[in-house]
Enzyme design. Structure first.
Site, PDB file in Angstrom:
ATOM      1  N   GLY A 201       0.891  -1.310   0.079  1.00  0.00           N
ATOM      2  CA  GLY A 201      -0.106  -0.223  -0.152  1.00  0.00           C
ATOM      3  C   GLY A 201       0.904   1.325   0.017  1.00  0.00           C
ATOM      4  N   PRO A 202       0.267   2.407  -0.310  1.00  0.00           N
ATOM      5  CA  PRO A 202       0.967   3.711  -0.356  1.00  0.00           C
ATOM      6  C   PRO A 202       1.502   3.935   0.958  1.00  0.00           C
ATOM      7  CG  PRO A 202      -1.173   3.793  -1.324  1.00  0.00           C
ATOM      8  CD  PRO A 202      -1.293   2.628  -0.576  1.00  0.00           C
ATOM      9  N   THR A 205      -0.584   4.403   5.191  1.00  0.00           N
ATOM     10  CA  THR A 205      -1.794   3.826   5.304  1.00  0.00           C
ATOM     11  C   THR A 205      -1.841   2.740   6.393  1.00  0.00           C
ATOM     12  OG1 THR A 205      -1.138   2.039   3.614  1.00  0.00           O
ATOM     13  CG2 THR A 205      -2.408   4.200   2.695  1.00  0.00           C
ATOM     14  N   LYS A 207       0.414   0.132   7.581  1.00  0.00           N
ATOM     15  CA  LYS A 207       0.936  -1.382   7.378  1.00  0.00           C
ATOM     16  C   LYS A 207       1.758  -1.527   8.708  1.00  0.00           C
ATOM     17  CE  LYS A 207       3.079  -0.173   3.674  1.00  0.00           C
ATOM     18  NZ  LYS A 207       2.755   1.176   3.293  1.00  0.00           N
ATOM     19  N   GLU A 424      -9.003  33.920  -9.743  1.00  0.00           N
ATOM     20  CA  GLU A 424      -9.705  32.972  -8.984  1.00  0.00           C
ATOM     21  C   GLU A 424     -11.340  32.887  -9.262  1.00  0.00           C
ATOM     22  OE1 GLU A 424      -8.030  30.778  -7.786  1.00  0.00           O
ATOM     23  OE2 GLU A 424      -6.150  31.649  -7.770  1.00  0.00           O
TER      24      GLU A 424
END
Length: 638
Positions: A201-202, A205, A207, A424
């Site tokens: 995973g990125p 996240t 792990k 904008e």
């Protein structure tokens, strides 16, 4: 040897060296001022010739010291049986003499004074050498020792309750927990539990947190190590560390070994000039052997983490080693809500704060991003001397994390402010009048980071994919700023402020043509070069593209971008009154919320601010969407 003992040994060595230097210095000074040593016969002659002024005789008669007529010191080792003759000699020559009592020096004390510094130096050296040889895992000479750290239940325990937003990954790992709790339940039926699980995973996240939660749920020891800790410049060190780590794990089984960033040691073999003798490859080979050596009843499971599974050696991923790859993706909206609740627990949160609304405005955020968001909001509340964290702090924290802190001290001329306001306002007006566009969250001309202003959008839901209509709307919104500069200030006054907008539009147009098959002229054919992440004729897949096709692709990309610009110009010309009104309001208030913009454009009512203060926060506050994603979520238009 612990840290305190090491410090004590170092200080003892320093003090000992100082004492030795002091003793050497004292000895040298004494030798410089030492008295002249005479023979007994020389002393007799000096005494007869009047060369001795005074003398002292030891009580045992074995040593004579004194002063000569020229005030220099002398010493004589005299025979004891000549003591009486010496007295007669001094009396006959009128030399004043006296008896001096001999000081008895302890033999043990003399030995200690001379030997103690040497013993201290040797002892400290032995202690340091033993430490280097392996008295501690971090010693300089402990090359082959495992650097894995073991966490037990005495350490801060993490369970699945502390992990949120990755429900699918938690379900996959529950089987591992059940095996560690009761291995016989599976082995008696002949089942083989997976040796290892690879978390993919990125970054951010969760792990590592997941791996710790597995150990916490099962109540087993948890060994953690990074893949880079195995690799050293000395050949064979990494393999030795692998063997030592698995030996420690077997002693503490059942347990979990967690290898973070395993791609540092598990890359494809044979890629390099040194072949199979490379240290990294030897380490990988030893890791593969150890994983094969596991027996089903050992109760040892390896969990590894990486965000680059494509570079791992195929032997690591075959059945029997890392049997399962568990995806740990970015959390969805419900997952983000749960993660926010976990990190908000124990913090003074305002009652009116809507966690669902914050989760809705943070697509693409990882668990680490959300933790940082909550922390930044708490820091802002503390700086503002507030007792609770409100929605305003969350919005400011979100803007700060994604776009940088406000640069109110930036010196901008009135012309630059006006240019930013119309730029904008152009983004906002085009977005409000394009079918398929996202709702506007707020518009601001307060500089943040490298952006002089921005328009932020709030998605209704997490977007997994986008339609052609939504892509066309996004491109037109992005070109709204450039079109506004051209219409209000003229062709020659256009600035470089739209560079990021042009880059965004070009990226979307390129993907529509070369990846997503949304060009009628090209058709549903993929021309993207997967290696370089861009379209390049003659490289990778593009090597089969003819010059005519490449030219057609380029013309289609240009057509999409040009049409987006033309659409933006048409909308601004048609809605010029709204566009100018919004620009003037931005010049006056600097920041407008989505609700304030709607009221201004529909009823012509300007927002009410305390004393008409500029730059006050919007009346309705929420966390905006600024996370850049290829297919989901919205982006700020700067």
């Amino acid at each position: 040897m612990n840290v305190n003992m090491k410090n004590l040994a170092v200080w003892a060595l320093i003090i000992t060296m100082f004492l030795v230097m002091l003793q050497v210095s004292s000895t040298s000074m004494k030798s410089a001022n030492a008295p002249t040593e005479l023979t007994y016969s020389e002393m007799v002659e000096k005494a007869k010739s009047g060369g001795i002024a005074e003398a002292q005789i030891d009580s045992d008669g074995g040593k004579i010291t004194g002063t000569t007529s020229d005030n220099s010191k002398f010493t004589v080792n005299a025979p004891r049986f000549e003591s009486e003759k010496t007295q007669e000699l001094f009396e006959q020559n009128n030399i004043a003499y006296d008896y001096e009592e001999v000081k008895q020096t302890s033999t043990l004390a003399a030995v200690l004074i001379n030997v103690l510094p040497l013993l201290l130096i040797v002892g400290v050296s032995i202690l340091i050498f033993r430490s280097m040889q392996g008295g501690g895992r971090g010693g300089a000479m402990s090359f082959g020792k495992s650097r894995a750290k073991m966490l037990t239940e005495n350490t801060k325990r993490v369970t699945f309750e502390n992990v949120a937003g990755v429900e699918a990954a938690k379900e996959d790992l529950k089987e591992v927990v059940e095996f560690l709790e009761d291995p016989s339940r599976f082995t008696r039926l002949g089942a083989r539990i997976p040796t290892g699980a690879l978390l993919v995973g990125p970054p951010g996240t969760g792990k590592t947190l997941l791996a710790r939660a597995v150990a916490g749920e099962a109540g087993v020891p948890f060994f953690t190590i990074s893949g880079s800790d195995f690799v050293e410049m000395f050949v064979g060190v990494g393999a030795s560390r692998v063997r030592d780590m698995f030996a420690d794990a077997r002693k503490n089984a059942p347990c979990i070994i967690f290898i973070d960033e395993i791609d540092a040691v598990g890359r494809h073999r044979g890629v390099g000039t040194s072949g199979g003798h490379e240290e990294r490859e030897q380490t990988l080979n030893q890791l593969l052997v150890e994983m094969d050596g596991f027996e089903g009843d050992e109760g040892i499971i390896i969990i590894a983490a990486t965000n680059r599974p494509d570079v791992l050696d195929k032997a690591l991923l075959r059945p029997g080693r890392f049997d399962r790859q568990i995806e740990v993706p970015y959390p969805d909206i419900s997952g983000r809500e749960k993660i926010l609740e976990v990190h908000m627990k124990g913090k003074p949160i305002a009652a009116e704060l809507d966690v669902k609304y914050i989760a809705r405005g943070t697509p693409g955020f990882s668990g680490a991003d959300l933790m940082n968001l909550v922390n930044e909001a708490a820091l802002l509340s503390a700086r503002r001397n507030k007792l609770k964290i409100t929605m305003r702090e969350f919005e400011d924290a979100r803007d700060k994390v994604m776009m940088g802190a406000e640069r109110r001290t930036l010196a901008m001329t009135d012309e630059e402010k006006e240019m930013t306001a119309y730029h904008e306002a152009g983004h906002a007006i085009v977005g409000l009048n394009m079918k398929g566009s996202l709702p506007i969250h707020k518009a601001t001309i307060i500089p943040r980071g490298r952006a002089l202003g921005m328009v932020q959008y709030m998605p209704e839901r997490d977007q997994i994919s986008q339609s052609r209509e939504e892509m066309v709307a996004r491109m037109a919104m992005a070109m709204g700023g450039r079109a506004a500069e051209e219409l209000h200030f003229g062709y020659d006054k256009v600035t470089s402020g739209a560079s990021s907008d042009i880059e965004q539009v070009t990226r979307i147009a390129t993907a529509m043509v070369t990846e997503w098959g949304l060009s009628d002229a090209i058709g549903p054919i993929a021309y993207k070069d997967t290696d370089s992440q861009s379209f390049h004729p003659g490289i990778g897949r593009g090597s089969a593209i003819s010059p005519e096709t490449a030219k057609l692709i380029e013309s289609e990309i240009k057509r999409f971008v040009t049409e987006a610009h033309e659409t933006a110009v048409k909308v601004l010309k048609k809605k010029k009154k709204d566009w100018v009104a919004l620009a003037e309001a931005l010049l006056e208030y600097e920041t407008l919320s989505g609700d304030e913009i709607s009221v201004l454009l529909s009823d012509g009512i300007k927002p009410k601010r305390p004393d008409g203060a500029k730059g006050s926060k919007p009346a309705v506050s929420a966390v905006p969407t600024t996370k850049k994603k290829p297919l989901g979520g919205a982006q700020p238009e700067g």
